[in-house]
Design an enzyme around this catalytic site. Structure first.
Site, PDB file in Angstrom:
ATOM      1  N   LYS A 159       0.896  -1.153   0.000  1.00 24.25           N
ATOM      2  CA  LYS A 159       0.000   0.000   0.000  1.00 24.25           C
ATOM      3  C   LYS A 159       0.936   1.205   0.000  1.00 24.25           C
ATOM      4  O   LYS A 159       1.299   1.756   1.036  1.00 24.25           O
ATOM      5  CB  LYS A 159      -0.920  -0.015   1.227  1.00 24.25           C
ATOM      6  CG  LYS A 159      -2.062   0.988   1.137  1.00 24.25           C
ATOM      7  CD  LYS A 159      -3.121   0.705   2.184  1.00 24.25           C
ATOM      8  CE  LYS A 159      -4.063   1.890   2.350  1.00 24.25           C
ATOM      9  NZ  LYS A 159      -4.801   2.254   1.149  1.00 24.25           N
TER      10      LYS A 159
HETATM   11  N1  PMP Z   1      -7.576  -0.981  -3.258  1.00 25.91           N
HETATM   12  C1  PMP Z   1      -7.060   0.246  -3.050  1.00 25.91           C
HETATM   13  C2  PMP Z   1      -6.372   0.943  -4.179  1.00 25.91           C
HETATM   14  C3  PMP Z   1      -7.198   0.858  -1.800  1.00 25.91           C
HETATM   15  O1  PMP Z   1      -6.703   2.080  -1.591  1.00 25.91           O
HETATM   16  C4  PMP Z   1      -7.882   0.180  -0.762  1.00 25.91           C
HETATM   17  C5  PMP Z   1      -8.035   0.834   0.577  1.00 25.91           C
HETATM   18  N2  PMP Z   1      -6.937   0.548   1.398  1.00 25.91           N
HETATM   19  C6  PMP Z   1      -8.402  -1.090  -1.019  1.00 25.91           C
HETATM   20  C7  PMP Z   1      -8.230  -1.645  -2.284  1.00 25.91           C
HETATM   21  C8  PMP Z   1      -9.136  -1.849   0.032  1.00 25.91           C
HETATM   22  O2  PMP Z   1      -8.267  -2.262   1.065  1.00 25.91           O
HETATM   23  P1  PMP Z   1      -8.771  -2.446   2.555  1.00 25.91           P
HETATM   24  O3  PMP Z   1     -10.052  -3.215   2.503  1.00 25.91           O
HETATM   25  O4  PMP Z   1      -7.671  -3.214   3.204  1.00 25.91           O
HETATM   26  O5  PMP Z   1      -8.947  -1.092   3.143  1.00 25.91           O
END
Ligand code: PMP
Length: 291
Positions: A159
């Site tokens: 991330k």
């Molecule tokens: N894809 C992207 C590009 C994101 O920014 C997020 C948010 N973190 C997600 C998917 C979903 O991830 P999560 O459920 O862990 O928040």
């Protein structure tokens, strides 16, 4: 109401192991993270005073830093404790948590092994990523301007701040056309995700979702798949072509910020938030509040 700038708020921010007044949590303009996107972050939510899946978020932050070759000076347990103390000191019970780690100003240039990894944790009130009323009816998506990079073209498991450049550009373009978000395809032209959330479709009572092989396997995605399977709903992870969009009856997004958000349109395609999407939206809302 105008936007309150993020550098001009009350409270404290955890910054390299210490709490500093919110307005003093500053970095130098020559920080490596700012110039070269050597920066990873997390987004989690605090519900009724508890950070949902905190350890999973801390683990992902540590893993993202490892993927970006950034030494992480804190353990998962130390990050968990710092996040909890931030929540306590901010005195909020429902909020958004943002841990962030970046290479500092100790060295400038593409190669910067002498930089230190700095870490900060902030928490603020953020009721809903999408307007709650709009959310029930379903949000409107258009096609994104950019595709997700191929898995051999970017460190997609992280991330990482750099991966959001195409998300901001795509979301801005969508908003300028009156849409709420944009559907991003992967490098092969299959459906990937939205700009900050994963995507699911419903067909004949089954859930279909793209295999996360070039984009984040979101924690909310994993939680929703688990809820659905427990309810006896079949969940199919596979490559999904945009040509299949007319065959789906429902569509929704998942993310820590987005939670479960029904989608009513993707460009010319229409979906009606139904029992399956709204049911999972409610199940997720109950789970995070332990109802
Ligand atoms: N894809 C992207 C590009 C994101 O920014 C997020 C948010 N973190 C997600 C998917 C979903 O991830 P999560 O459920 O862990 O928040």
């Amino acid at each position: 109401m105008g936007l309150i700038p993020f550098d001009d708020r009350d409270g404290v921010i955890w910054f390299d192991g210490q709490f500093v007044p919110w307005r003093d949590a500053k970095i130098h303009v020559l920080s490596h993270g700012l110039h070269y996107a050597s920066c990873v972050f997390e987004g989690a939510r605090l519900y009724d005073g508890e950070i949902f899946k905190l350890t999973a978020h801390s683990e992902r932050l540590v893993n993202s830093a490892r993927v970006l070759d950034m030494p992480m000076p804190y353990t998962v347990a130390e990050l968990d404790a710092a996040c909890k103390e931030t929540a306590q000191r901010m005195g909020l019970t429902d909020a958004y948590l943002r841990p962030v780690a970046w290479r500092g100003p100790e060295q400038m240039g593409v190669s910067a092994p002498a930089t230190r990894t700095h870490v900060a944790i902030a928490l603020w009130e953020w009721p809903s990523y999408f307007d709650p009323e709009v959310k029930r009816r379903g949000i409107r998506l258009t096609h994104a301007r950019y595709r997700r990079p191929a898995p051999n073209a970017a460190p997609w498991q992280a991330k990482a701040a750099g991966l959001y450049m195409i998300c901001t550009l795509s979301k801005h373009a969508a908003e300028a056309e009156g849409y709420t978000d944009a559907l991003m395809l992967d490098h092969k032209g299959d459906i990937a995700e939205a700009t900050g959330a994963n995507i699911f479709f419903v067909r004949d009572g089954q859930l279909h979702t793209p295999t996360p092989d070039s984009f984040l396997n979101g924690l909310t995605r994993q939680t929703v798949m688990e809820i659905a399977r427990k309810k006896g709903i079949e969940v199919i992870e596979r490559a999904i072509s945009p040509s299949e969009l007319p065959s789906f009856s429902e569509c929704f997004l998942t993310g820590s910020a987005a939670e479960v958000t029904p989608v009513s349109e993707i460009a010319e395609h229409r979906f009606t938030p139904g029992d399956l999407s709204l049911g999972l939206m409610e199940d997720y809302a109950n789970l995070v509040r332990r109802k």
